[in-house]
Design an enzyme around this catalytic site. Structure first.
Site, PDB file in Angstrom:
ATOM      1  N   ASN A 424       0.846  -1.194   0.000  1.00 21.31           N
ATOM      2  CA  ASN A 424       0.000   0.000   0.000  1.00 21.31           C
ATOM      3  C   ASN A 424       0.884   1.247   0.000  1.00 21.31           C
ATOM      4  O   ASN A 424       1.589   1.510   0.990  1.00 21.31           O
ATOM      5  CB  ASN A 424      -0.898   0.021   1.234  1.00 21.31           C
ATOM      6  CG  ASN A 424      -1.689   1.321   1.342  1.00 21.31           C
ATOM      7  OD1 ASN A 424      -2.618   1.550   0.575  1.00 21.31           O
ATOM      8  ND2 ASN A 424      -1.313   2.195   2.268  1.00 21.31           N
ATOM      9  N   GLU A 425       0.877   1.957  -1.097  1.00 22.64           N
ATOM     10  CA  GLU A 425       1.460   3.308  -1.208  1.00 22.64           C
ATOM     11  C   GLU A 425       2.966   3.405  -1.008  1.00 22.64           C
ATOM     12  O   GLU A 425       3.482   4.503  -0.792  1.00 22.64           O
ATOM     13  CB  GLU A 425       0.739   4.277  -0.237  1.00 22.64           C
ATOM     14  CG  GLU A 425      -0.731   4.479  -0.596  1.00 22.64           C
ATOM     15  CD  GLU A 425      -1.454   5.507   0.278  1.00 22.64           C
ATOM     16  OE1 GLU A 425      -0.910   5.871   1.328  1.00 22.64           O
ATOM     17  OE2 GLU A 425      -2.563   5.921  -0.099  1.00 22.64           O
ATOM     18  N   ASP A 426       3.703   2.297  -1.104  1.00 18.25           N
ATOM     19  CA  ASP A 426       5.154   2.416  -0.902  1.00 18.25           C
ATOM     20  C   ASP A 426       5.860   3.031  -2.113  1.00 18.25           C
ATOM     21  O   ASP A 426       6.846   3.755  -1.948  1.00 18.25           O
ATOM     22  CB  ASP A 426       5.771   1.048  -0.557  1.00 18.25           C
ATOM     23  CG  ASP A 426       5.477   0.659   0.889  1.00 18.25           C
ATOM     24  OD1 ASP A 426       4.821   1.452   1.597  1.00 18.25           O
ATOM     25  OD2 ASP A 426       5.889  -0.429   1.313  1.00 18.25           O
ATOM     26  N   HIS A 495      -5.054   6.242  -6.045  1.00 17.02           N
ATOM     27  CA  HIS A 495      -5.668   6.591  -4.767  1.00 17.02           C
ATOM     28  C   HIS A 495      -6.117   8.038  -4.907  1.00 17.02           C
ATOM     29  O   HIS A 495      -5.305   8.915  -5.153  1.00 17.02           O
ATOM     30  CB  HIS A 495      -4.668   6.456  -3.622  1.00 17.02           C
ATOM     31  CG  HIS A 495      -4.412   5.032  -3.256  1.00 17.02           C
ATOM     32  ND1 HIS A 495      -3.715   4.664  -2.134  1.00 17.02           N
ATOM     33  CD2 HIS A 495      -4.783   3.884  -3.867  1.00 17.02           C
ATOM     34  CE1 HIS A 495      -3.663   3.344  -2.073  1.00 17.02           C
ATOM     35  NE2 HIS A 495      -4.294   2.843  -3.112  1.00 17.02           N
TER      36      HIS A 495
END
Ligand code: BMA
Length: 853
Positions: A424-426, A495
């Site tokens: 998630n979002e790295d 996102h």
């Protein structure tokens, strides 16, 4: 006599703070367990959600805790050859030293892993008494030590930098919707397995032909023990109606003609086949679904930039509608199959067909996936990595690899899982922090030399593991990911968070659709967390805390509380002084924001070649702790207004209306002589697989007094699985003088604060009380005006009574002359008198803005 024995070690567990005397040992609250549940059970800590208790109990996370039990060694099982005994820990949270009969036999450092320890030489002979001890170290302090030893501080969002060194649920360290509560303990089952040879794994690979008329089911076994001749293992396959399909032995390949296919909800049924492997009396059973799955990423055909990103199941393109899943409870062992089912059914009844297991939580219990298989809810599954820069060391690389392999083998047979995602979002994090991330450098060896070596996990190690273990399920490197940067709206998923806050401060909703992506795997408005209704939050009014404290405590993201206040003031007539008014305003804000994004996303699902947006997953479905957050339902499973709005946005057939106002000035400098022309596009979306023929009515009402100004109906045919533009309406300010409802949408001028909606008189009439199915109906109507966000509530201050009912719809927008019918149903085991119960309503404009005291 048995050939394979499983001895559960679930009884007799006691615990104590490690540095306290043995007289302090107390029995555990339940098993499996974590320390906070045990301390709560004995009244040794106060209830964490109340007041500021979660802060007062922080000491728990910095102590060592000892768990202890004893058990009797079983009789040796049958079988020729040496008998092995393995002690199995399905989950230990997180750093545990395991001692058997006083001897340390293993230590653990990853709560997502199953640990198997050979205890053949340590176990007492049959009938003997064994002592098992688990000494848990503080995950936080150990994380701090590891971080210090590595010589630099980790970059991260949420919680504490040391969480990046620790393989524990991310949000236990604190998140913007969860307090820091560092649990420890044996959180999943513990048992002893005794055998000569055992089935260690059963892989079922299913290949469905593109024509869908045949499937090949390949089963592969993994055995442990000296007798590794797989031919001795029986394989049986039976169909959804229990009919026998195959009986054989060893690794097998079976062809099934015209299989019964598994579909996501709304597109077909969810038949499950059963595959059983039997070795002596060890049985391993897996329920599988036969489905053809593709993630289609191809150029759009209508000149739109980039590529599609849609899931195609059994050759049907699916528009995904759903939400993000965070852990179901901060104290995990409190979650059971029933609770999982309630949550997933809530999503299902909200017209959702996908759930994203988000990367700051966990690999869920089997029951979670079994329920999704059964109900047809698709799963987007993140690996449990998120929001920061993970160190790359031998330990981290090995443990993440093992964790991925263990969980993929455990979960790969579930038809509901349609995507594995690296994190998630790295990737987004690496970009925003300007790390050495060259998207064009495709050589993994180089990545390891940069200050973002962790890229190797997501772009090399995990895809390699997935290619080997789940070759038919798509892998996606991160969420968001794809295109020229992670949040590129034209490729992969995005996102969508920032827009509403920063870009359109005055008219926040306009133009949202221009900023959407091909697949919105997280959609949220930073400024729209909401608090559940006060009536149900606080049972006894005398218990109410001073308001400021209440919200300090319940609000986990203070910076978002500030933006929330700003947006409440910008959009609604609003006053912070009244708690009920504040709570309602936050909920209406969340509901409005959700609707204004979800509908335009759907309009962009335009049919073959024009799949400009293939789905949206709301941030977030659930909460793990009572908080003011973005969840659609609070930690007690009580839906907020946004849940019902999303339910209408996600219905198979919807209508929508998008308005644009163009201002033309009479001359260059005037502030006064401005002509405003508004156009409204009316459209519909049909996500079903067949054409829908219906009548579409567009009506105009005055927001001042609810007077019907104009109304027109037309016959329309909505082609399947796409949106359709119905008409373009144009009106100028000066002109304003003038069967079964399948879908309804009322478009209000924004912002709402410019409207005086106080004249509306809403009537709620209870009727059709049906004692046998414990339901009744409410007829809801308005006169003398139009009503926004009508919230229907059970007339009680007792949360148990309120929780005994569900509403089929809520957060209603009303215009005069039509009656909306809402069904209220008592939950199955509720002891309530449906004849007596009353319902009250509140709506925008009806709530007292003054403080109550
Ligand atoms: C996201 C998530 C979470 C976070 C949420 C709300 O992008 O991935 O990390 O909790 O935003 O801020």
């Amino acid at each position: 006599m048995a050939t394979h024995l499983r001895t559960n070690i679930h009884n007799g567990w006691t615990f104590k703070q490690a540095d306290k005397p043995d007289s302090d040992f107390r029995s555990v609250a339940q098993f499996p367990t974590v320390i906070h549940l045990d301390l709560l059970h004995h009244g040794l800590i106060p209830d964490p959600p109340k007041d500021r208790n979660s802060e007062l109990i922080q000491w728990v996370g910095e102590k060592q805790w000892l768990y202890k039990t004893s058990f009797v060694s079983p009789q040796a099982p049958l079988g020729s050859g040496k008998i092995s005994h393995a002690m199995v820990f399905d989950g230990l949270d997180t750093y545990a030293k395991i001692s058997l009969n006083g001897k340390e036999i293993a230590s653990t450092a990853n709560m997502f892993l199953q640990y198997r320890v050979d205890v053949t030489d340590t176990l007492k002979p049959a009938g003997g008494q064994n002592t098992l001890e688990l000494l848990f170290d503080s995950a936080f302090l150990e994380g701090k030590r590891l971080e210090k030893a590595q010589g630099y501080k980790n970059l991260f969002w949420n919680g504490d930098s040391c969480r990046m060194n620790v393989r524990k649920i991310g949000c236990h360290f604190g998140w913007d919707w969860a307090p820091t509560l560092l649990t420890c303990g044996p959180w999943r089952p513990v048992y002893l397995e005794s055998f000569v040879t055992r089935i260690a794994d059963l892989n079922i690979d299913i290949d469905v032909t593109d024509s869908l008329d045949s499937a090949t089911v390949n089963t592969t076994l993994e055995l442990q023990g000296p007798d590794d001749n797989d031919k001795v293992v029986q394989i049986n396959i039976s169909g959804p109606d229990d009919e026998a399909i195959f009986a054989g032995s060893g690794n097998s390949s079976v062809s099934i003609k015209n299989p019964q296919l598994w579909y996501p909800v709304g597109y077909g049924k969810q038949p499950l086949y059963t595959v059983t492997a039997t070795l002596g009396d060890q049985k391993m059973t897996r329920k599988v679904g036969i489905r053809h799955l593709r993630l289609v990423q191809r150029p759009l055909e209508n000149g739109a930039p980039g590529t599609t990103f849609f899931f195609q199941v059994n050759q049907i393109p699916i528009y995904c509608r759903g939400a993000n899943w965070v852990p179901g409870d901060t104290f995990l062992p409190r979650i059971n199959t029933k609770r999982h089912r309630q949550w997933i059914e809530l999503a299902l009844h909200g017209n959702q067909n996908m759930i994203r297991v988000w990367g700051g939580g966990l690999y869920e219990d089997d029951s979670f996936y079994e329920i999704c298989d059964e109900l047809g809810i698709l799963i987007w599954h993140d690996f449990q990595l998120g929001c920061g820069v993970y160190p790359v060391s031998d330990f981290m690389t090995n443990t993440i690899r093992e964790e991925a392999i263990y969980n993929l083998k455990r979960l790969r047979h579930h038809p509901s899982i349609v995507l594995w995602c690296g994190n998630n979002e790295d990737h987004m994090f690496a970009e925003l922090h300007h790390l050495e991330y060259d998207i064009n450098d495709k050589n993994p060896d180089n990545w390891l030399k940069t200050n973002w070596a962790a890229r190797w996990y997501y772009d090399k190690m995990l895809p390699d593991i997935c290619a080997e273990l789940v070759p038919r399920v798509p892998y996606h490197n991160s969420s968001p990911w794809g295109g020229s940067y992670s949040n590129d709206a034209t490729v992969g998923d995005i996102h969508s968070w920032r827009v509403w806050m920063a870009d359109q401060p005055r008219y926040p909703y306009q133009d949202y659709e221009k900023l959407t992506g091909r697949f919105v795997s997280e959609f949220g408005m930073k400024s729209s967390p909401a608090v559940r209704s006060v009536r149900q939050l606080i049972s006894d009014p005398s218990e109410r805390h001073p308001q400021s404290r209440t919200f300090d405590n319940w609000f986990c993201a203070p910076e978002d509380q500030r933006t929330l206040s700003m947006y409440l003031i910008d959009n609604q007539k609003h006053n912070h002084a009244s708690l009920p008014a504040y709570v309602y305003a936050t909920q209406l804000n969340q509901a409005e924001a959700t609707d204004y994004a979800l509908r335009p996303f759907r309009r962009l699902w335009k049919g073959p070649g024009q799949e400009e947006c293939a789905g949206s997953l709301i941030w977030q479905l659930n909460d793990c702790f009572p908080a003011a957050s973005w969840s659609l339902a609070d930690a007690f499973l009580r839906p907020k207004l946004a849940y019902f709005v999303a339910k209408r946005d996600y219905a198979p057939i919807i209508v929508g209306c998008a308005r644009t106002t163009v201002e033309t000035r009479a001359d260059e400098f005037t502030r006064v002589y401005i002509q405003r022309v508004t156009t409204a596009d009316v459209w519909a979306s049909n996500c079903a697989v067949s054409e829908a023929k219906l009548t579409a009515t567009t009506a105009f009402y005055s927001v001042l007094d609810g007077k019907l100004l104009a109304s027109e109906s037309e016959q329309v045919a909505l082609p399947p699985n796409r949106s359709t533009e119905l008409r373009k309406l144009k009106f100028e300010e000066e002109e304003w003088g003038d069967g079964d409802v399948l879908a309804r949408y009322i478009n209000f001028p924004q912002p709402l604060r410019h409207l005086d909606l106080t004249a509306a008189e809403v009537t709620v009439t209870k009727k059709d009380v049906n004692v046998s199915d414990k339901s009744f109906k409410l007829a809801v109507s308005v006169k003398n005006g139009v009503a926004k966000g009508v919230e229907l509530m059970i007339d009680t201050l007792d949360p148990d009574v309120a929780d005994s009912y569900t509403f089929s719809d809520n957060a209603l927008d009303l215009v005069p002359g039509e009656e909306q019918i809402v069904t209220v149903t008592a939950v199955a085991d509720a002891k309530v008198d449906i004849g007596q119960v009353g319902v009250v309503e509140q709506h925008y404009g009806s709530i007292r803005l003054e403080s109550e005291n």
